[in-house]
Motif scaffolding. Structure first.
Motif, PDB file in Angstrom:
ATOM      1  N   ASP A   6     -44.331   3.126  24.779  1.00 19.55           N
ATOM      2  CA  ASP A   6     -43.310   2.112  25.026  1.00 19.55           C
ATOM      3  C   ASP A   6     -43.804   0.708  24.711  1.00 19.55           C
ATOM      4  OD1 ASP A   6     -41.414   3.895  25.858  1.00 19.55           O
ATOM      5  OD2 ASP A   6     -41.995   3.759  27.970  1.00 19.55           O
ATOM      6  N   GLU A   7     -45.095   0.561  24.508  1.00 16.66           N
ATOM      7  CA  GLU A   7     -45.649  -0.790  24.362  1.00 16.66           C
ATOM      8  C   GLU A   7     -45.722  -1.216  22.903  1.00 16.66           C
ATOM      9  OE1 GLU A   7     -45.889  -2.680  26.930  1.00 16.66           O
ATOM     10  OE2 GLU A   7     -45.541  -1.048  28.333  1.00 16.66           O
ATOM     11  N   PHE A   8     -44.555  -1.484  22.327  1.00 19.51           N
ATOM     12  CA  PHE A   8     -44.478  -1.999  20.961  1.00 19.51           C
ATOM     13  C   PHE A   8     -43.801  -3.353  21.040  1.00 19.51           C
ATOM     14  CE2 PHE A   8     -44.452   2.602  20.310  1.00 19.51           C
ATOM     15  CZ  PHE A   8     -45.411   2.741  19.317  1.00 19.51           C
ATOM     16  N   TYR A   9     -44.455  -4.364  20.506  1.00 18.73           N
ATOM     17  CA  TYR A   9     -43.917  -5.715  20.666  1.00 18.73           C
ATOM     18  C   TYR A   9     -43.322  -6.218  19.357  1.00 18.73           C
ATOM     19  CZ  TYR A   9     -46.035  -5.195  25.096  1.00 18.73           C
ATOM     20  OH  TYR A   9     -46.338  -4.714  26.337  1.00 18.73           O
ATOM     21  N   THR A  10     -42.088  -6.676  19.452  1.00 20.21           N
ATOM     22  CA  THR A  10     -41.294  -7.028  18.277  1.00 20.21           C
ATOM     23  C   THR A  10     -41.774  -8.341  17.660  1.00 20.21           C
ATOM     24  OG1 THR A  10     -39.488  -6.027  19.511  1.00 20.21           O
ATOM     25  CG2 THR A  10     -38.898  -7.200  17.501  1.00 20.21           C
ATOM     26  N   CYS A  35     -36.521  -6.327  29.337  1.00 23.50           N
ATOM     27  CA  CYS A  35     -37.768  -5.566  29.143  1.00 23.50           C
ATOM     28  C   CYS A  35     -38.776  -6.498  28.504  1.00 23.50           C
ATOM     29  CB  CYS A  35     -37.524  -4.365  28.237  1.00 23.50           C
ATOM     30  SG  CYS A  35     -36.372  -3.184  28.936  1.00 23.50           S
ATOM     31  N   ASP A  36     -38.819  -7.722  28.987  1.00 22.14           N
ATOM     32  CA  ASP A  36     -39.510  -8.765  28.249  1.00 22.14           C
ATOM     33  C   ASP A  36     -40.344  -9.657  29.139  1.00 22.14           C
ATOM     34  OD1 ASP A  36     -38.308  -8.803  25.305  1.00 22.14           O
ATOM     35  OD2 ASP A  36     -36.837  -8.057  26.747  1.00 22.14           O
ATOM     36  N   PHE A  43     -38.676 -12.178  22.063  1.00 22.57           N
ATOM     37  CA  PHE A  43     -37.255 -12.357  22.401  1.00 22.57           C
ATOM     38  C   PHE A  43     -37.110 -13.576  23.311  1.00 22.57           C
ATOM     39  CE2 PHE A  43     -37.075  -7.924  21.082  1.00 22.57           C
ATOM     40  CZ  PHE A  43     -35.904  -7.906  20.355  1.00 22.57           C
ATOM     41  N   ASP A 130     -38.061  -2.880  37.041  1.00 25.64           N
ATOM     42  CA  ASP A 130     -37.442  -1.745  36.361  1.00 25.64           C
ATOM     43  C   ASP A 130     -35.983  -2.106  36.060  1.00 25.64           C
ATOM     44  OD1 ASP A 130     -36.112   0.762  35.813  1.00 25.64           O
ATOM     45  OD2 ASP A 130     -37.870   1.757  36.680  1.00 25.64           O
ATOM     46  N   PHE A 131     -35.554  -1.918  34.812  1.00 27.90           N
ATOM     47  CA  PHE A 131     -34.181  -2.325  34.458  1.00 27.90           C
ATOM     48  C   PHE A 131     -33.133  -1.580  35.279  1.00 27.90           C
ATOM     49  CE2 PHE A 131     -35.047   1.172  31.462  1.00 27.90           C
ATOM     50  CZ  PHE A 131     -33.882   1.917  31.520  1.00 27.90           C
ATOM     51  N   THR A 148     -32.853  -7.043  23.496  1.00 30.40           N
ATOM     52  CA  THR A 148     -34.255  -6.672  23.686  1.00 30.40           C
ATOM     53  C   THR A 148     -34.631  -5.471  22.824  1.00 30.40           C
ATOM     54  OG1 THR A 148     -35.985  -6.268  25.343  1.00 30.40           O
ATOM     55  CG2 THR A 148     -33.931  -5.052  25.625  1.00 30.40           C
ATOM     56  N   ASN A 149     -35.887  -5.113  22.903  1.00 27.47           N
ATOM     57  CA  ASN A 149     -36.389  -3.853  22.385  1.00 27.47           C
ATOM     58  C   ASN A 149     -36.799  -3.063  23.631  1.00 27.47           C
ATOM     59  OD1 ASN A 149     -37.863  -1.788  21.285  1.00 27.47           O
ATOM     60  ND2 ASN A 149     -39.384  -3.099  20.285  1.00 27.47           N
TER      61      ASN A 149
HETATM   62  C1  LIG Z   1     -40.910  -1.394  23.221  1.00 28.23           C
HETATM   63  S1  LIG Z   1     -41.612  -2.520  24.408  1.00 28.23           S
HETATM   64  C2  LIG Z   1     -40.869  -4.005  23.871  1.00 28.23           C
HETATM   65  C3  LIG Z   1     -41.284  -5.219  24.594  1.00 28.23           C
HETATM   66  C4  LIG Z   1     -40.465  -6.451  24.223  1.00 28.23           C
HETATM   67  N1  LIG Z   1     -39.074  -6.234  24.564  1.00 28.23           N
HETATM   68  C5  LIG Z   1     -40.604  -6.727  22.751  1.00 28.23           C
HETATM   69  O1  LIG Z   1     -39.716  -6.358  21.998  1.00 28.23           O
HETATM   70  O2  LIG Z   1     -41.624  -7.296  22.341  1.00 28.23           O
HETATM   71  C6  LIG Z   1     -40.735  -2.064  25.869  1.00 28.23           C
HETATM   72  C7  LIG Z   1     -41.157  -2.795  27.107  1.00 28.23           C
HETATM   73  O3  LIG Z   1     -40.414  -2.302  28.218  1.00 28.23           O
HETATM   74  C8  LIG Z   1     -41.288  -2.188  29.337  1.00 28.23           C
HETATM   75  N2  LIG Z   1     -40.752  -1.136  30.218  1.00 28.23           N
HETATM   76  C9  LIG Z   1     -41.124   0.158  30.310  1.00 28.23           C
HETATM   77  N3  LIG Z   1     -40.401   0.788  31.254  1.00 28.23           N
HETATM   78  C10 LIG Z   1     -39.545  -0.130  31.766  1.00 28.23           C
HETATM   79  C11 LIG Z   1     -38.553  -0.099  32.782  1.00 28.23           C
HETATM   80  N4  LIG Z   1     -38.299   1.024  33.442  1.00 28.23           N
HETATM   81  N5  LIG Z   1     -37.867  -1.234  33.045  1.00 28.23           N
HETATM   82  C12 LIG Z   1     -38.117  -2.377  32.373  1.00 28.23           C
HETATM   83  N6  LIG Z   1     -39.050  -2.470  31.396  1.00 28.23           N
HETATM   84  C13 LIG Z   1     -39.750  -1.365  31.091  1.00 28.23           C
HETATM   85  C14 LIG Z   1     -42.627  -1.829  28.744  1.00 28.23           C
HETATM   86  O4  LIG Z   1     -43.662  -2.195  29.612  1.00 28.23           O
HETATM   87  C15 LIG Z   1     -42.616  -2.650  27.449  1.00 28.23           C
HETATM   88  O5  LIG Z   1     -43.190  -3.904  27.631  1.00 28.23           O
END
Ligand SMILES: C[S@@+](CC[C@H](N)C(=O)[O-])C[C@H]1O[C@@H](n2cnc3c(N)ncnc32)[C@H](O)[C@@H]1O
Length: 334
Positions: A6-10, A35-36, A43, A130-131, A148-149
């Motif tokens: 899940d840790e991919f930063y845009t 998620c940011d 973002f 958590d969203f 967001t991503n």
């Molecule tokens: C694909 S990354 C993208 C991060 C950021 N949005 C970006 O695009 O650079 C997804 C992010 O969501 C966070 N994440 C994971 N589970 C989550 C949850 N249940 N609620 C909110 N954020 C979460 C992760 O820690 C991670 O930083």
């Protein structure tokens, strides 16, 4: 703790390339990036820096407390907000961005100044960010547009929640998400569609420092940050954009030899979107990448993948890769 995948930063360039298609949607709107982590999210950076040009009413950004920090140039010094803000879930709320430090420019330094000096701008979350948590859902209710991503592993749930609360959104996901049973019906009914800026190839995403760099497409960029190239990325949205109203040019003519019919559905098989015949009035099976060019005034989506017998569409017993069944709304009569 968030899953590693899940840790991919845009990258900022990818955000800019997509967002340029939607600016009028944002005037006087509350934007939520949920998620940011403002420490690391481009973002947050994009909306904070373009706050005035977009005419935003408010920017809300929440982070997840398992999110590791990448240490990019965005690292904001939040002063004595907390001993170790990097490990805590928190939210940032901004209602104006102006030249607070008096250096003649409105830039990230002003955002940093605001977060350091305005106690209302930043606060801890109690439910881990958590969203799906109650406090994040309250923020979602307040938002007009979510951008967001989101975590790849929770995409179904994430988009389901946005639909449940009737929100406008622009989010990144994998192209295969089109095939999810929770997602395809939304695309079919024109309730969501793809964004215009990514239609092929791969995109670079930064990854945490401890990410194993043994996969193809991994590397370290000039400022020492690790990245991975991810294939099959798309933007998903329900914000209208001009590209989805452009007509696809169709130059091929139908012939039974070139376009065989399926064994289990009254439709012809078309292997490449560009080969859709301009004069065929019936159903046609096309690859899912058709959606990159899909204009709802030109085509109707009928169904996904299965024939009348509920088995995968087949031609003489062979199944091509997933097909979407469509119909041309205005076939040419020759
Ligand atoms: C694909 S990354 C993208 C991060 C950021 N949005 C970006 O695009 O650079 C997804 C992010 O969501 C966070 N994440 C994971 N589970 C989550 C949850 N249940 N609620 C909110 N954020 C979460 C992760 O820690 C991670 O930083």
């Amino acid at each position: 703790m968030a899953a590693k995948k899940d840790e991919f930063y845009t990258q900022m360039a990818d955000i800019e390339r997509e967002l340029q298609h939607y600016w009028p949607h944002f005037v006087d709107k509350v934007v939520l990036c949920n998620c940011d982590d403002p420490y690391e999210s481009n973002f947050f950076k994009y909306f904070a820096l373009n706050f005035n040009q977009l005419g935003l009413k408010k920017l809300i950004c929440t982070c997840f407390d398992g999110s590791p920090v990448l240490g990019n140039e965005l690292l904001l010094d939040f002063g004595d907000f907390t001993d170790d803000p990097k490990k805590m879930a928190y939210k940032v709320e901004i209602t104006e961005v102006k030249d607070l430090n008096g250096d003649g420019a409105v830039d990230l330094a002003d955002v940093q100044y605001l977060l350091k000096n305005d106690k209302n701008a930043i606060s801890l979350l109690k439910q881990h960010g958590d969203f799906r948590s109650a406090e994040c859902i309250e923020l979602l209710k307040e938002a007009d547009i979510v951008v967001t991503n989101p975590p790849f592993s929770l995409f179904r749930e994430y988009i389901g929640q946005l639909m449940q609360y009737g929100k406008k959104f622009l989010i990144i996901g994998n192209v295969n998400s089109i095939t999810y049973k929770e997602v395809f019906p939304l695309i079919k009914d024109n309730r969501i569609w793809l964004g215009p800026s990514i239609t092929s190839g791969d995109r670079k995403f930064n990854v945490p420092d401890d990410y194993p760099l043994n996969a193809a497409g991994c590397g370290v960029d000039t400022n020492g940050r690790k990245y991975i190239r991810v294939k099959g990325v798309r933007w998903y949205t329900n914000l209208d954009h001009n590209k989805r109203h452009e007509e696809m040019d169709l130059v091929r003519l139908y012939s039974p030899e070139d376009y065989p019919k399926y064994d289990n559905y009254d439709a012809i098989n078309v292997d490449k979107t560009q080969d859709i015949p301009c004069d065929y009035p019936g159903a046609m099976g096309v690859p899912i990448t058709f959606l990159d060019k899909y204009n709802p005034e030109q085509f109707e989506i009928i169904k996904f993948r299965k024939g009348n017998d509920d088995k995968d569409l087949s031609v003489k017993g062979k199944c091509p890769y997933f097909r979407i069944l469509i119909r041309n709304k205005n076939p040419q009569t020759l």
